[in-house]
Design an enzyme around this catalytic site. Structure first.
Site, PDB file in Angstrom:
ATOM      1  N   GLU A  92       0.775  -1.208   0.133  1.00  0.00           N
ATOM      2  CA  GLU A  92       0.101  -0.070  -0.103  1.00  0.00           C
ATOM      3  C   GLU A  92       0.978   1.357  -0.129  1.00  0.00           C
ATOM      4  OE1 GLU A  92      -2.870   0.174   3.176  1.00  0.00           O
ATOM      5  OE2 GLU A  92      -3.781   1.854   2.134  1.00  0.00           O
ATOM      6  N   LYS A 282      -7.248  -0.664  11.699  1.00  0.00           N
ATOM      7  CA  LYS A 282      -6.483  -0.756  10.285  1.00  0.00           C
ATOM      8  C   LYS A 282      -5.283  -0.231  10.088  1.00  0.00           C
ATOM      9  CE  LYS A 282      -5.800  -1.018   5.646  1.00  0.00           C
ATOM     10  NZ  LYS A 282      -5.062  -0.188   4.776  1.00  0.00           N
ATOM     11  N   ASP A 298       4.492 -14.481  11.732  1.00  0.00           N
ATOM     12  CA  ASP A 298       2.993 -14.754  11.346  1.00  0.00           C
ATOM     13  C   ASP A 298       2.022 -13.618  11.723  1.00  0.00           C
ATOM     14  OD1 ASP A 298       0.343 -16.045  11.432  1.00  0.00           O
ATOM     15  OD2 ASP A 298       1.153 -17.574  12.284  1.00  0.00           O
ATOM     16  N   HIS A 396      -2.011  10.545   0.353  1.00  0.00           N
ATOM     17  CA  HIS A 396      -2.357   9.348   0.184  1.00  0.00           C
ATOM     18  C   HIS A 396      -2.407   9.123  -1.482  1.00  0.00           C
ATOM     19  CE1 HIS A 396      -3.320   4.794   0.403  1.00  0.00           C
ATOM     20  NE2 HIS A 396      -4.210   5.262  -0.342  1.00  0.00           N
TER      21      HIS A 396
HETATM   22  C1  LIG Z   1       1.744  10.787   2.886  1.00  0.00           C
HETATM   23  C2  LIG Z   1       2.250  11.988   3.858  1.00  0.00           C
HETATM   24  C3  LIG Z   1       3.523  11.485   4.760  1.00  0.00           C
HETATM   25  C4  LIG Z   1       2.700  13.000   2.983  1.00  0.00           C
HETATM   26  O1  LIG Z   1       2.827  13.970   3.748  1.00  0.00           O
HETATM   27  P1  LIG Z   1       3.336  15.683   3.032  1.00  0.00           P
HETATM   28  O2  LIG Z   1       3.172  16.805   4.236  1.00  0.00           O
HETATM   29  O3  LIG Z   1       3.223  15.694   1.751  1.00  0.00           O
HETATM   30  O4  LIG Z   1       4.923  15.300   3.219  1.00  0.00           O
HETATM   31  P2  LIG Z   1       6.454  16.136   3.071  1.00  0.00           P
HETATM   32  O5  LIG Z   1       6.564  16.283   1.569  1.00  0.00           O
HETATM   33  O6  LIG Z   1       6.416  17.319   3.833  1.00  0.00           O
HETATM   34  O7  LIG Z   1       7.086  15.332   3.893  1.00  0.00           O
HETATM   35  C5  LIG Z   1       7.277  15.180   5.310  1.00  0.00           C
HETATM   36  C6  LIG Z   1       8.113  13.820   5.829  1.00  0.00           C
HETATM   37  O8  LIG Z   1       7.182  12.561   5.249  1.00  0.00           O
HETATM   38  C7  LIG Z   1       8.084  11.758   4.779  1.00  0.00           C
HETATM   39  N1  LIG Z   1       7.576  11.437   3.393  1.00  0.00           N
HETATM   40  C8  LIG Z   1       6.706  12.185   2.428  1.00  0.00           C
HETATM   41  N2  LIG Z   1       6.693  11.759   1.310  1.00  0.00           N
HETATM   42  C9  LIG Z   1       7.441  10.638   1.159  1.00  0.00           C
HETATM   43  C10 LIG Z   1       8.067   9.734   0.340  1.00  0.00           C
HETATM   44  N3  LIG Z   1       7.433  10.048  -1.015  1.00  0.00           N
HETATM   45  N4  LIG Z   1       8.695   8.959   0.389  1.00  0.00           N
HETATM   46  C11 LIG Z   1       9.470   8.804   1.364  1.00  0.00           C
HETATM   47  N5  LIG Z   1       9.213   9.564   2.675  1.00  0.00           N
HETATM   48  C12 LIG Z   1       8.108  10.672   2.442  1.00  0.00           C
HETATM   49  C13 LIG Z   1       9.460  12.035   4.879  1.00  0.00           C
HETATM   50  O9  LIG Z   1      10.022  11.749   6.087  1.00  0.00           O
HETATM   51  C14 LIG Z   1       9.067  13.467   4.873  1.00  0.00           C
HETATM   52  O10 LIG Z   1      10.417  14.130   5.602  1.00  0.00           O
HETATM   53  P3  LIG Z   1      11.803  14.243   5.221  1.00  0.00           P
HETATM   54  O11 LIG Z   1      12.443  12.772   5.646  1.00  0.00           O
HETATM   55  O12 LIG Z   1      11.788  14.249   3.848  1.00  0.00           O
HETATM   56  O13 LIG Z   1      12.268  15.443   5.644  1.00  0.00           O
HETATM   57  C15 LIG Z   1       1.144  12.376   4.758  1.00  0.00           C
HETATM   58  O14 LIG Z   1       0.024  12.800   3.932  1.00  0.00           O
HETATM   59  C16 LIG Z   1       0.353  11.485   5.531  1.00  0.00           C
HETATM   60  O15 LIG Z   1       1.036  10.813   6.611  1.00  0.00           O
HETATM   61  N6  LIG Z   1      -0.768  10.639   5.410  1.00  0.00           N
HETATM   62  C17 LIG Z   1      -1.273   9.988   5.774  1.00  0.00           C
HETATM   63  C18 LIG Z   1      -1.194   8.402   5.140  1.00  0.00           C
HETATM   64  C19 LIG Z   1      -1.521   7.294   5.598  1.00  0.00           C
HETATM   65  O16 LIG Z   1      -2.157   7.115   6.754  1.00  0.00           O
HETATM   66  N7  LIG Z   1      -1.618   6.196   4.622  1.00  0.00           N
HETATM   67  C20 LIG Z   1      -2.012   4.925   5.025  1.00  0.00           C
HETATM   68  C21 LIG Z   1      -2.966   4.528   3.804  1.00  0.00           C
HETATM   69  S1  LIG Z   1      -4.626   5.147   4.190  1.00  0.00           S
HETATM   70  C22 LIG Z   1      -5.147   3.805   5.313  1.00  0.00           C
HETATM   71  O17 LIG Z   1      -5.228   2.748   4.764  1.00  0.00           O
HETATM   72  C23 LIG Z   1      -5.705   3.906   6.771  1.00  0.00           C
HETATM   73  C24 LIG Z   1      -6.701   4.712   7.190  1.00  0.00           C
HETATM   74  C25 LIG Z   1      -6.149   6.324   7.016  1.00  0.00           C
HETATM   75  O18 LIG Z   1      -7.940   4.657   6.600  1.00  0.00           O
HETATM   76  C26 LIG Z   1      -6.687   4.608   8.677  1.00  0.00           C
HETATM   77  C27 LIG Z   1      -7.530   5.460   9.386  1.00  0.00           C
HETATM   78  O19 LIG Z   1      -8.626   5.840   9.021  1.00  0.00           O
HETATM   79  O20 LIG Z   1      -7.459   5.738  10.678  1.00  0.00           O
HETATM   80  N1  LIG Z   2      -2.425 -20.221  16.007  1.00  0.00           N
HETATM   81  C1  LIG Z   2      -1.280 -20.088  15.497  1.00  0.00           C
HETATM   82  O1  LIG Z   2      -0.701 -18.725  15.573  1.00  0.00           O
HETATM   83  C2  LIG Z   2      -0.414 -21.186  15.004  1.00  0.00           C
HETATM   84  C3  LIG Z   2       0.724 -20.558  14.419  1.00  0.00           C
HETATM   85  N2  LIG Z   2       1.760 -21.619  14.204  1.00  0.00           N
HETATM   86  C4  LIG Z   2       3.107 -21.363  13.560  1.00  0.00           C
HETATM   87  O2  LIG Z   2       3.907 -21.479  14.435  1.00  0.00           O
HETATM   88  C5  LIG Z   2       5.309 -20.905  14.034  1.00  0.00           C
HETATM   89  C6  LIG Z   2       5.946 -20.446  15.384  1.00  0.00           C
HETATM   90  O3  LIG Z   2       6.267 -21.480  16.256  1.00  0.00           O
HETATM   91  P1  LIG Z   2       7.619 -21.462  17.160  1.00  0.00           P
HETATM   92  O4  LIG Z   2       7.070 -22.284  18.365  1.00  0.00           O
HETATM   93  O5  LIG Z   2       7.929 -20.013  17.606  1.00  0.00           O
HETATM   94  O6  LIG Z   2       8.416 -22.177  16.358  1.00  0.00           O
HETATM   95  P2  LIG Z   2       9.395 -23.291  16.141  1.00  0.00           P
HETATM   96  O7  LIG Z   2       9.138 -24.400  16.799  1.00  0.00           O
HETATM   97  O8  LIG Z   2      10.201 -23.501  14.926  1.00  0.00           O
HETATM   98  O9  LIG Z   2      10.730 -22.397  17.092  1.00  0.00           O
HETATM   99  C7  LIG Z   2      10.606 -22.377  18.560  1.00  0.00           C
HETATM  100  C8  LIG Z   2      11.685 -23.532  18.936  1.00  0.00           C
HETATM  101  O10 LIG Z   2      13.216 -22.888  18.866  1.00  0.00           O
HETATM  102  C9  LIG Z   2      13.834 -23.186  19.771  1.00  0.00           C
HETATM  103  N3  LIG Z   2      14.700 -22.244  20.012  1.00  0.00           N
HETATM  104  C10 LIG Z   2      16.096 -21.688  19.730  1.00  0.00           C
HETATM  105  N4  LIG Z   2      16.536 -20.706  20.199  1.00  0.00           N
HETATM  106  C11 LIG Z   2      15.566 -20.102  21.152  1.00  0.00           C
HETATM  107  C12 LIG Z   2      15.317 -19.137  21.673  1.00  0.00           C
HETATM  108  N5  LIG Z   2      16.273 -18.032  21.965  1.00  0.00           N
HETATM  109  N6  LIG Z   2      14.032 -18.686  22.133  1.00  0.00           N
HETATM  110  C13 LIG Z   2      13.056 -19.475  22.050  1.00  0.00           C
HETATM  111  N7  LIG Z   2      13.271 -20.810  21.468  1.00  0.00           N
HETATM  112  C14 LIG Z   2      14.455 -21.041  20.786  1.00  0.00           C
HETATM  113  C15 LIG Z   2      13.143 -24.079  20.874  1.00  0.00           C
HETATM  114  O11 LIG Z   2      13.604 -25.394  21.048  1.00  0.00           O
HETATM  115  P3  LIG Z   2      14.253 -26.685  20.083  1.00  0.00           P
HETATM  116  O12 LIG Z   2      15.508 -25.747  19.685  1.00  0.00           O
HETATM  117  O13 LIG Z   2      14.368 -27.515  21.122  1.00  0.00           O
HETATM  118  O14 LIG Z   2      13.125 -26.598  18.844  1.00  0.00           O
HETATM  119  C16 LIG Z   2      11.840 -23.690  20.653  1.00  0.00           C
HETATM  120  O15 LIG Z   2      10.807 -24.622  20.945  1.00  0.00           O
HETATM  121  C17 LIG Z   2       5.055 -19.808  12.858  1.00  0.00           C
HETATM  122  O16 LIG Z   2       5.186 -20.651  11.759  1.00  0.00           O
HETATM  123  C18 LIG Z   2       3.279 -19.904  13.133  1.00  0.00           C
HETATM  124  O17 LIG Z   2       2.695 -19.655  11.792  1.00  0.00           O
HETATM  125  C19 LIG Z   2       1.556 -23.022  14.371  1.00  0.00           C
HETATM  126  C20 LIG Z   2       0.145 -23.309  14.869  1.00  0.00           C
HETATM  127  C21 LIG Z   2      -0.813 -22.303  15.216  1.00  0.00           C
END
Ligand SMILES: CC(C)(COP(=O)([O-])OP(=O)([O-])OC[C@H]1O[C@@H](n2cnc3c(N)ncnc32)[C@H](O)[C@@H]1OP(=O)([O-])[O-])[C@@H](O)C(=O)NCCC(=O)NCCSC(=O)C[C@@](C)(O)CC(=O)[O-]
Ligand SMILES: NC(=O)C1=CN([C@@H]2O[C@H](COP(=O)(O)OP(=O)(O)OC[C@H]3O[C@@H](n4cnc5c(N)ncnc54)[C@H](OP(=O)(O)O)[C@@H]3O)[C@@H](O)[C@H]2O)C=CC1
Length: 444
Positions: A92, A282, A298, A396
């Site tokens: 997006e 969202k 995940d 946007h």
């Molecule tokens: C889009 C902006 C940021 C423009 O805003 P602007 O005022 O035109 O930006 P600007 O040109 O003054 O730039 C300000 C800063 O924005 C960044 N920036 C600005 N443009 C760029 C670009 N092209 N590429 C990378 N970074 C950019 C960048 O950090 C920049 O600073 P800088 O670092 O340049 O000094 C602003 O209008 C904004 O934040 N809008 C909101 C956008 C948004 O929320 N998008 C999500 C999609 S909509 C949605 O799905 C969710 C929603 C909205 O329904 C959720 C809800 O309802 O709550």
């Molecule tokens: N409802 C849901 O969300 C479900 C999600 N999943 C899936 O499960 C997966 C994630 O499960 P997860 O248990 O994290 O994965 P894994 O089982 O792959 O990994 C966990 C294992 O990694 C080992 N491990 C090594 N280093 C570490 C550490 N620093 N900390 C913790 N564990 C360590 C551990 O033991 P060892 O080395 O003995 O293995 C541990 O059991 C994802 O792919 C997810 O999509 C699955 C079922 C349902």
């Protein structure tokens, strides 16, 4: 608890001036220099086939190929005094720009950029697994019998994952919940509470739940049906907070104090009305999911946990809070379940996920979870700021115009030329883009 900052990690500067105007290869090089990536990781990130089909074939079933999404870098983030460059994988437009913009405001301090940014904290990474017990006539008696067997159940769970225990994790406790149902009679549900350390933990806790089921049957006198984790990971919470002064929010059109008033009014609708809360949340997930995807985690689990947490009072509401403090500053907070791993799932098998974790430079799953929640808060602030003032479409749609130009058939330099004209006229439509493209091509 706030994740401890390791002194050994070199500090980076996430304020990359003019980043948006560079070409992708130059952006990659600047980011890689900033975080200190080696040549192999730079080559991997530049490789459009980084996830080889052979590797993909080992990840899921019936594989026919791979599917690519853009990876962008959110700049400007400062979290708990440390700068981060944040990889975001998302389709997006305006999401990465909005996060970067709010991160810039969050760290602003007057005219400078040495403010505090986001502050975050998190609980220990405790996941719940549920064991459903049926066929009982005395569910409250069964509850106490299961609680009496607590130590044996915890020990049996831990015996299934010596590695996790050796890492400081493991099953910590149990809870027992009682339900009365019309369809299945009395029901007792035992929860295993497991510290999964740096794993997302689903497989880990599912294995434990299956292992302790016979013991639960023996203790309760009932029969076990389901043995599965809960995605309502309400004991594994991450929190982010941001405080922004009105002068930082002031634009040419809107005074900062008015902007804050508008944001507070906009937020209030999400608090009281589920129709608005769904869209508001969202917008938060617009920031969170791209980090979850980039790191191979995940996202269905994170989405399920987020929305269940938003409805935990029985009424679906905003995940964020927005207030004004005594100094007239805007204060935003976000607290939500964040079951992310650095090991397990696709985090280790997808090469790009490994590269994303290196870009972030995180050392624990808790640190990753805290960063992700900070991005969610930033994203919500961006949406509210736009919605409360000029509306979402100006910023946007200006960025979405490039997509529309592509749909109309523009390629190469044509994309930017058509998009600019569409955005300047606030008329971002495919048929208009086609007209502009035809005119551009005729002019040669
Ligand atoms: C889009 C902006 C940021 C423009 O805003 P602007 O005022 O035109 O930006 P600007 O040109 O003054 O730039 C300000 C800063 O924005 C960044 N920036 C600005 N443009 C760029 C670009 N092209 N590429 C990378 N970074 C950019 C960048 O950090 C920049 O600073 P800088 O670092 O340049 O000094 C602003 O209008 C904004 O934040 N809008 C909101 C956008 C948004 O929320 N998008 C999500 C999609 S909509 C949605 O799905 C969710 C929603 C909205 O329904 C959720 C809800 O309802 O709550
Ligand atoms: N409802 C849901 O969300 C479900 C999600 N999943 C899936 O499960 C997966 C994630 O499960 P997860 O248990 O994290 O994965 P894994 O089982 O792959 O990994 C966990 C294992 O990694 C080992 N491990 C090594 N280093 C570490 C550490 N620093 N900390 C913790 N564990 C360590 C551990 O033991 P060892 O080395 O003995 O293995 C541990 O059991 C994802 O792919 C997810 O999509 C699955 C079922 C349902």
């Amino acid at each position: 608890m706030q994740v401890e900052q390791r002194a050994s990690r070199p500090a980076i500067n996430s304020r990359l001036e003019n980043y948006r105007n560079l070409a992708p290869a130059a952006r990659l090089a600047l980011m890689a220099d900033a975080v200190g990536l080696d040549a192999a990781d730079r080559a991997l990130l530049a490789d459009p086939a980084a996830l080889a089909v052979d590797r993909a074939n080992g990840m899921i079933e019936n594989v026919i190929g791979t599917f690519q999404l853009p990876m962008g870098i959110a700049t400007n983030f400062r979290i708990n005094g440390r700068d981060y460059l944040i990889p975001m994988v998302v389709e997006e437009p305006s999401v990465v720009a909005a996060a970067s913009y709010m991160a810039r405001l969050a760290r602003a301090n007057g005219d400078g950029f040495d403010g505090v940014g986001f502050q975050t904290s998190s609980t220990a990474p405790i996941m719940r697994a549920q064991v459903q017990v049926l066929g009982i006539t005395d569910p409250f008696g069964a509850r106490l019998r299961i609680l009496a067997a607590r130590d044996r159940i915890v020990a049996a769970a831990n015996a299934r994952d010596a590695k996790l225990v050796s890492l400081g994790g493991g099953c910590r406790d149990i809870e027992v919940h009682v339900f009365s149902t019309s369809a299945a009679g009395p029901m007792v549900v035992m929860h295993l509470l497991v510290d999964v350390r740096d794993a997302m933990g689903a497989n880990t806790v599912n294995t434990m739940a299956e292992a302790v089921a016979p013991l639960v049957e023996e203790a309760s006198g009932g029969r076990v049906r389901l043995r599965i984790l809960s995605n309502l990971a309400d004991l594994r919470l991450s929190r982010a907070q941001v405080t922004v002064a009105p002068e930082v929010l002031t634009t040419r059109e809107v005074a900062g104090a008015d902007m804050i008033a508008g944001i507070l009014e906009a937020h209030e609708l999400a608090v009281i009305d589920p129709y608005r809360a769904a869209t508001h949340n969202k917008g938060i997930m617009n920031g969170i999911d791209p980090v979850v995807v980039a790191t191979g985690n995940d996202w269905r689990a994170i989405e399920a946990g987020a929305h269940a947490y938003a409805a935990r009072s029985g009424r679906y509401t905003s995940l964020t809070t927005w207030e004004m403090n005594g100094a007239g500053h805007l204060v935003g907070t976000l607290e939500m379940p964040m079951a992310l791993g650095l090991v397990g799932g696709a985090t280790k098998t997808h090469p790009m996920a490994q590269a994303a974790l290196k870009i972030l430079g995180v050392e624990t799953a808790q640190e990753l979870a805290e960063i992700t929640v900070a991005v969610g808060l930033a994203q919500n602030m961006a949406a509210l700021r736009a919605l409360a003032t000029e509306g979402i479409q100006r910023g946007h749609m200006a960025l979405h115009a490039r997509n529309i130009a592509i749909v109309a058939g523009a390629t190469g330099d044509e994309i930017e030329a058509v998009a600019k004209t569409l955005a300047a006229a606030h008329d971002v439509r495919v048929d208009r883009a086609r007209e502009l493209l035809d005119a551009l091509r005729k002019r040669g």
